[in-house]
Design a protein around this motif. Sequence first.
Motif, PDB file in Angstrom:
ATOM      1  N   THR A 106      47.198  -2.109  73.827  1.00  0.00           N
ATOM      2  CA  THR A 106      46.981  -0.662  73.868  1.00  0.00           C
ATOM      3  C   THR A 106      47.198  -0.094  72.469  1.00  0.00           C
TER       4      THR A 106
ATOM      5  N   GLN B 137      42.290  -1.522  73.216  1.00  0.00           N
ATOM      6  CA  GLN B 137      42.029  -0.132  73.585  1.00  0.00           C
ATOM      7  C   GLN B 137      41.956   0.717  72.318  1.00  0.00           C
TER       8      GLN B 137
ATOM      9  N   ARG C 107      39.989   4.921  75.277  1.00  0.00           N
ATOM     10  CA  ARG C 107      41.312   5.411  75.674  1.00  0.00           C
ATOM     11  C   ARG C 107      41.320   5.918  77.112  1.00  0.00           C
TER      12      ARG C 107
ATOM     13  N   LEU D 122      43.084   1.334  83.124  1.00  0.00           N
ATOM     14  CA  LEU D 122      43.449  -0.036  82.774  1.00  0.00           C
ATOM     15  C   LEU D 122      43.619  -0.922  84.006  1.00  0.00           C
TER      16      LEU D 122
ATOM     17  N   VAL E 205      50.219  -8.028  78.226  1.00  0.00           N
ATOM     18  CA  VAL E 205      49.923  -6.730  77.617  1.00  0.00           C
ATOM     19  C   VAL E 205      50.874  -6.501  76.454  1.00  0.00           C
TER      20      VAL E 205
ATOM     21  N   ASP F 272      51.903  -3.429  74.743  1.00  0.00           N
ATOM     22  CA  ASP F 272      51.794  -1.987  74.970  1.00  0.00           C
ATOM     23  C   ASP F 272      52.326  -1.247  73.747  1.00  0.00           C
TER      24      ASP F 272
ATOM     25  N   VAL G 207      51.425   1.679  72.519  1.00  0.00           N
ATOM     26  CA  VAL G 207      51.460   3.152  72.504  1.00  0.00           C
ATOM     27  C   VAL G 207      52.892   3.702  72.651  1.00  0.00           C
TER      28      VAL G 207
ATOM     29  N   LEU H  12      52.129   2.981  76.970  1.00  0.00           N
ATOM     30  CA  LEU H  12      51.654   3.743  78.114  1.00  0.00           C
ATOM     31  C   LEU H  12      52.522   3.544  79.343  1.00  0.00           C
TER      32      LEU H  12
ATOM     33  N   ALA I 116      49.518   0.686  81.690  1.00  0.00           N
ATOM     34  CA  ALA I 116      49.272  -0.603  81.035  1.00  0.00           C
ATOM     35  C   ALA I 116      49.733  -1.757  81.905  1.00  0.00           C
TER      36      ALA I 116
END
Length: 307
Positions: A155, A179, A199, A203, A212, A214, A216, A218, A222
């Motif tokens: 992400t 992403q 975005r 997901l 994953v 992640d 961000v 999320l 995610a």
Amino acid sequence: MLGVIAAALGGPEVLQVAELPEPEAQAGQVVVRVRAVCVHPADVASTTGQIPRGPVMPPFLPGWDIAGEVASVGPDTTDFQVGDRVAGMIPWYLTRGAPGGYAELVAAEADWLVPLPDGLDFASAATVPLNAQTAHQGLALLSRDQLPGGRVLVTGASGGVGGFAAQLAVQSGYRVLAQATHGDEEWVRGLGVHEVISRSTDLATVGPVAAVFDAVPLGEPAAAAVQSRGAVVSTRPTPAIDPARGVRQDLQLIHLDRELLAELVAQVAAGKLRTRVAATLPLAEAAEAHRRVLAGGLPGKIVLTPG
């Protein structure tokens, strides 16, 4: 010398330009004349007090990642000489703003710094240490029980950590689903990833993936993409995943690794890893830099240029 201090806890308005004493290099240190310092979300978080181990009480200097030239060398310091180009990461999680990078001069431990190849400019170099090390170390956590060749979702691949994570995962042999921010799909595709999603993609519809990253993060959206008995690494705490799924969750917190940093800087200098600078601003405009970071959607990092 000039520096920018957080005079109180709060938004960008708490950042003030101040005249500070020039630092002196102690044993094992060098003083770096800072030519570029990267502005991270972590810097914004420090001024609002939203950091691990609780807030740092002002006044303090934000700033993790610096690039510049050695201005002076302390006793018993043999790694660098005056005039050497260097890049490095102030371990702000330890220094907590004393020192920080928002200054014209920084007294840095030699172990925080690596040589800066001539082919890499100061601004680009300043985007590497925190982001690339976080990505590499987080991928190492992810890889503990995930074999190369598996499908991995990253992400925030338009961002600093996510962009490096996507590239390093490709280098490690994973099939990377990345992403991208809206309108940034082409740049993310240029990182060598196998698939790019926007975005706004749900997901839960792109999985199951083996793991994953992640960046961000999320959190639950995610985690919905990962298969049972898969793995999720995030860059900040996220809600716990249902234990019945058997998904391993790890939190990536940066630690300075000088050997790794030298390798990552060399890869960027050689064009093997890509980074980008959205804008450079004078050090005195640090508050504006923080406003832009808070607004989001930047195509790269904001870099402050002292002097």
